[in-house]
Write a protein that holds these residues in place. Structure first.
Motif, PDB file in Angstrom:
ATOM      1  N   THR A 143     -15.810  31.460  20.418  1.00  0.00           N
ATOM      2  CA  THR A 143     -16.098  30.892  19.101  1.00  0.00           C
ATOM      3  C   THR A 143     -16.168  29.368  19.162  1.00  0.00           C
ATOM      4  N   GLY A 144     -15.189  28.759  19.829  1.00  0.00           N
ATOM      5  CA  GLY A 144     -15.202  27.310  19.953  1.00  0.00           C
ATOM      6  C   GLY A 144     -16.365  26.812  20.778  1.00  0.00           C
ATOM      7  N   LEU A 145     -16.657  27.507  21.871  1.00  0.00           N
ATOM      8  CA  LEU A 145     -17.769  27.125  22.744  1.00  0.00           C
ATOM      9  C   LEU A 145     -19.092  27.205  21.997  1.00  0.00           C
ATOM     10  N   LEU A 146     -19.309  28.293  21.280  1.00  0.00           N
ATOM     11  CA  LEU A 146     -20.546  28.473  20.527  1.00  0.00           C
ATOM     12  C   LEU A 146     -20.675  27.418  19.429  1.00  0.00           C
ATOM     13  N   GLY A 147     -19.607  27.191  18.701  1.00  0.00           N
ATOM     14  CA  GLY A 147     -19.656  26.180  17.656  1.00  0.00           C
ATOM     15  C   GLY A 147     -20.000  24.814  18.208  1.00  0.00           C
ATOM     16  N   GLY A 148     -19.425  24.475  19.367  1.00  0.00           N
ATOM     17  CA  GLY A 148     -19.700  23.185  19.980  1.00  0.00           C
ATOM     18  C   GLY A 148     -21.141  23.023  20.414  1.00  0.00           C
ATOM     19  N   LEU A 149     -21.744  24.098  20.916  1.00  0.00           N
ATOM     20  CA  LEU A 149     -23.155  24.030  21.303  1.00  0.00           C
ATOM     21  C   LEU A 149     -24.050  23.889  20.076  1.00  0.00           C
ATOM     22  N   LEU A 150     -23.759  24.650  19.033  1.00  0.00           N
ATOM     23  CA  LEU A 150     -24.585  24.583  17.828  1.00  0.00           C
ATOM     24  C   LEU A 150     -24.530  23.202  17.171  1.00  0.00           C
ATOM     25  N   ALA A 151     -23.427  22.484  17.381  1.00  0.00           N
ATOM     26  CA  ALA A 151     -23.273  21.168  16.757  1.00  0.00           C
ATOM     27  C   ALA A 151     -24.083  20.079  17.445  1.00  0.00           C
ATOM     28  N   GLN A 152     -24.481  20.296  18.693  1.00  0.00           N
ATOM     29  CA  GLN A 152     -25.093  19.227  19.470  1.00  0.00           C
ATOM     30  C   GLN A 152     -26.564  19.044  19.108  1.00  0.00           C
ATOM     31  N   GLU A 153     -26.907  17.801  18.855  1.00  0.00           N
ATOM     32  CA  GLU A 153     -28.243  17.462  18.380  1.00  0.00           C
ATOM     33  C   GLU A 153     -29.335  17.946  19.325  1.00  0.00           C
ATOM     34  N   ALA A 154     -29.088  17.857  20.626  1.00  0.00           N
ATOM     35  CA  ALA A 154     -30.110  18.233  21.610  1.00  0.00           C
ATOM     36  C   ALA A 154     -30.492  19.698  21.517  1.00  0.00           C
ATOM     37  N   LEU A 155     -29.582  20.528  20.986  1.00  0.00           N
ATOM     38  CA  LEU A 155     -29.840  21.965  20.926  1.00  0.00           C
ATOM     39  C   LEU A 155     -30.338  22.428  19.566  1.00  0.00           C
ATOM     40  N   GLN A 156     -30.380  21.551  18.605  1.00  0.00           N
ATOM     41  CA  GLN A 156     -30.743  21.966  17.261  1.00  0.00           C
ATOM     42  C   GLN A 156     -32.239  22.209  17.095  1.00  0.00           C
ATOM     43  N   GLU A 157     -33.019  21.788  18.100  1.00  0.00           N
ATOM     44  CA  GLU A 157     -34.462  22.056  18.033  1.00  0.00           C
ATOM     45  C   GLU A 157     -34.832  23.397  18.652  1.00  0.00           C
ATOM     46  N   GLN A 158     -33.899  24.039  19.365  1.00  0.00           N
ATOM     47  CA  GLN A 158     -34.217  25.331  19.966  1.00  0.00           C
ATOM     48  C   GLN A 158     -33.690  26.446  19.069  1.00  0.00           C
ATOM     49  N   PRO A 159     -34.234  27.650  19.192  1.00  0.00           N
ATOM     50  CA  PRO A 159     -33.822  28.745  18.307  1.00  0.00           C
ATOM     51  C   PRO A 159     -32.320  28.994  18.344  1.00  0.00           C
ATOM     52  N   LEU A 160     -31.768  29.250  17.179  1.00  0.00           N
ATOM     53  CA  LEU A 160     -30.325  29.463  17.056  1.00  0.00           C
ATOM     54  C   LEU A 160     -29.853  30.607  17.941  1.00  0.00           C
ATOM     55  N   GLU A 161     -30.666  31.674  18.003  1.00  0.00           N
ATOM     56  CA  GLU A 161     -30.251  32.834  18.801  1.00  0.00           C
ATOM     57  C   GLU A 161     -30.245  32.526  20.290  1.00  0.00           C
ATOM     58  N   ALA A 162     -31.122  31.610  20.734  1.00  0.00           N
ATOM     59  CA  ALA A 162     -31.128  31.235  22.148  1.00  0.00           C
ATOM     60  C   ALA A 162     -29.869  30.464  22.496  1.00  0.00           C
ATOM     61  N   THR A 163     -29.457  29.541  21.637  1.00  0.00           N
ATOM     62  CA  THR A 163     -28.215  28.804  21.874  1.00  0.00           C
ATOM     63  C   THR A 163     -27.021  29.744  21.840  1.00  0.00           C
ATOM     64  N   THR A 164     -27.034  30.704  20.932  1.00  0.00           N
ATOM     65  CA  THR A 164     -25.958  31.693  20.866  1.00  0.00           C
ATOM     66  C   THR A 164     -25.887  32.495  22.158  1.00  0.00           C
ATOM     67  N   ALA A 165     -27.042  32.872  22.685  1.00  0.00           N
ATOM     68  CA  ALA A 165     -27.075  33.630  23.938  1.00  0.00           C
ATOM     69  C   ALA A 165     -26.590  32.784  25.111  1.00  0.00           C
ATOM     70  N   VAL A 166     -26.923  31.506  25.124  1.00  0.00           N
ATOM     71  CA  VAL A 166     -26.425  30.626  26.184  1.00  0.00           C
ATOM     72  C   VAL A 166     -24.906  30.577  26.164  1.00  0.00           C
ATOM     73  N   ALA A 167     -24.325  30.458  24.964  1.00  0.00           N
ATOM     74  CA  ALA A 167     -22.864  30.431  24.855  1.00  0.00           C
ATOM     75  C   ALA A 167     -22.250  31.719  25.383  1.00  0.00           C
ATOM     76  N   ALA A 168     -22.831  32.862  25.022  1.00  0.00           N
ATOM     77  CA  ALA A 168     -22.308  34.148  25.485  1.00  0.00           C
ATOM     78  C   ALA A 168     -22.432  34.277  26.996  1.00  0.00           C
ATOM     79  N   TRP A 169     -23.567  33.831  27.549  1.00  0.00           N
ATOM     80  CA  TRP A 169     -23.761  33.875  29.010  1.00  0.00           C
ATOM     81  C   TRP A 169     -22.753  32.974  29.702  1.00  0.00           C
TER      82      TRP A 169
END
Length: 528
Positions: free
Chosen positions: A464-490
């Motif tokens: 949960t903390g890892l995913l939240g931290g990735l979603l907060a980062q400006e560099a990742l906000q241009e890519q699809p939310l589900e892709a960032t979520t999958a990166v966190a899970a991986w």
């Protein structure tokens, strides 16, 4: 994230794309149909595929280690593949015995059967002569099997599963449904499965995993144009791979940046009863590399969090009589955060706080008691009122409470999570041995490996903390939310795998898991 269909389709890039693709039985039929319509003879493709299988089997089980091989042959083209493999192993000096329980074969398979008999390879209608073999090759049924196995074949498979010989299954273990991973009455328990051409969906379904053994893909050169012509845009199902994760992670950072450009994450978690949930979620957030980390906890937990996470801004909150967060302080302005993650350790006594964060207009991750409270508030009507994006991270039990209608599709996890996402308009991450992440548009990301070492209390808090931290980062906000979520899970799964390799599956507590987040990234960028 959709595939780049203009990318080169040779060398490493082609391999990376092939490893990412996941298909259903129908999609595989249509892709093969295009290959045959273009002029590839079925017999030529069978020879090519079986040659690759034979070579791989010889690498795995060289003749210097074993000589006698039993081959199970079915009536279709999977049986034809098995017969060609039997022939090639025979030519390489192995002692081959064939079990063929069904006399009526497809035309091409029958031709191969006639030839192997002409070579003097013994063929039996009972499996018992093959029990003296040191290796079994399962070529009874391939992809597309839907009928329940019963009678003599089912009994034979059950007998085989009680024996100790290693078993290599061609494409899928016989008896496994290609899409759902359902066991069709009974199924072969393989030691090794050689999936042909493209990954079938069953390999990403929890219920089938114990039947595959070690699974690997045999790439027989399907033209990428034929793959793209059948799969939808964006691609409906994708495996998260190391190469894809590397492309999606926010590294390298810009030379000129500052902490607020790297995102500000607010975590809302913990209670007097579950103080560890706040700490573990904070450690996950720290590991994400987020620029600023704020953690709202009951006032009584503030000294502990400040001591363990000195870089975090720890916000003490008024408490209920039971030690849950009563409310967020007036000074907390939810509009100032890049993302919010809420739930671990809260207890359901924090319902007013969850109701408040549901009004926030930034990405929101809900986990644990955040999900339990959401279920009490009525999941779908509540989420449909939200204007910003939401990510839900339930395990199976939480999923059933959140989405009772979608849960009727279980144990077909992919169909269930896809329906839940579409109904709720949220990205839904369904935890499991093969975590599935669905977007409301219908696309699904699948995490292809994990470890039972993660079956420990607190592991999900780190995610949960890892995913939240990735979603907060400006560099990742241009890519699809589900892709960032999958990166966190991986990333989370790889940390568990790396920790288990060094400390065994028994030695990966949640705190230890958090310490392996950065080593995963270091390894990723040093090895690729």
């Amino acid at each position: 994230m959709a595939f780049d269909k203009q990318a080169l389709t040779t060398g490493n890039n082609r391999r990376e794309q092939i490893e990412q693709v996941v298909v259903t039985a129908q999609q595989m039929r249509e892709i093969e149909g295009r290959i045959f319509e273009a002029g590839m003879p079925v017999a030529a493709l069978m020879e090519k595929v079986a040659g690759l299988i034979s070579s791989r089997i010889q690498e795995l089980y060289p003749r210097s280690l074993l000589r006698r091989v039993g081959v199970l042959v079915g009536p279709g083209h999977n049986g034809g593949d098995a017969l060609v493999v039997a022939r090639e192993l025979h030519f390489q000096g192995y002692d081959v015995l064939i079990y063929r329980p069904i006399s009526k074969l497809k035309e091409l398979t029958a031709s191969h059967a006639q030839y192997v008999e002409s070579l003097g390879i013994p063929v039996y209608e009972q499996i018992s002569p093959l029990y003296q073999c040191e290796l079994i090759i399962d070529g009874l049924f391939g992809f597309g099997q839907t009928r329940v196995l019963e009678g003599e074949i089912a009994a034979t498979i059950d007998q085989l599963n009680q024996r100790s010989q290693p078993v290599v299954s061609i494409d899928l273990p016989s008896g496994i449904h290609t899409d759902t991973g359902e066991v069709l009455g009974t199924a072969v328990r393989a030691t090794h499965t050689l999936c042909l051409g493209l990954w079938k969906l069953a390999f990403l379904q929890d219920q089938a995993l114990e039947y595959f053994g070690k699974a690997e893909l045999i790439d027989f050169g399907i033209p990428m144009r034929d793959v793209w012509s059948i799969l939808s845009e964006p691609v409906g199902m994708q495996r998260m791979t190391a190469a894809t994760a590397k492309d999606l992670l926010p590294i390298p950072r810009p030379v000129v940046t500052h902490k607020y450009k790297q995102g500000h994450l607010l975590l809302i978690c913990g209670s007097r009863r579950y103080s560890g949930g706040a700490l573990l979620t904070g450690l996950g957030g720290r590991g994400s590399g987020v620029g600023m980390l704020s953690i709202a906890v009951p006032e009584s937990l503030k000294p502990m969090l400040s001591n363990q996470l000195p870089e975090a801004l720890v916000i003490g909150c008024p408490e209920t009589q039971d030690g849950a967060i009563l409310e967020l302080p007036e000074a907390v302005d939810l509009s100032k955060y890049s993302a919010i993650a809420c739930g671990p350790g809260l207890t359901v006594g924090a319902q007013p706080v969850v109701q408040q964060v549901l009004e926030a207009e930034c990405p929101l991750v809900l986990d644990a008691d955040g999900l339990n409270i959401l279920a009490e508030l009525r999941t779908i009507p509540t989420l449909l009122r939200r204007r910003a994006t939401t990510v839900l991270t339930p395990h199976a039990g939480e999923f059933k409470r959140l989405f009772p209608d979608s849960a009727t599709l279980l144990p077909d996890r992919v169909s269930a999570v896809r329906k839940a996402s579409q109904l709720s308009r949220a990205v839904v991450l369904l935890k499991g041995a093969r975590t599935a992440i669905a977007h409301p548009g219908g696309s699904v990301w699948l995490i292809p490996e994990s470890t039972p070492a993660l079956a420990r209390g607190g592991s999900g808090d780190v995610l949960t903390g890892l995913l939240g931290g990735l979603l907060a980062q400006e560099a990742l906000q241009e890519q699809p939310l589900e892709a960032t979520t999958a990166v966190a899970a991986w990333w989370h799964a790889q940390a568990g795998i790396m920790a288990a390799e060094e400390r065994t599956e028994l030695g990966v507590d949640a705190f230890t898991l958090s310490q392996y987040l950065i080593p995963v990234v270091r390894s990723l960028f040093s090895n690729h």
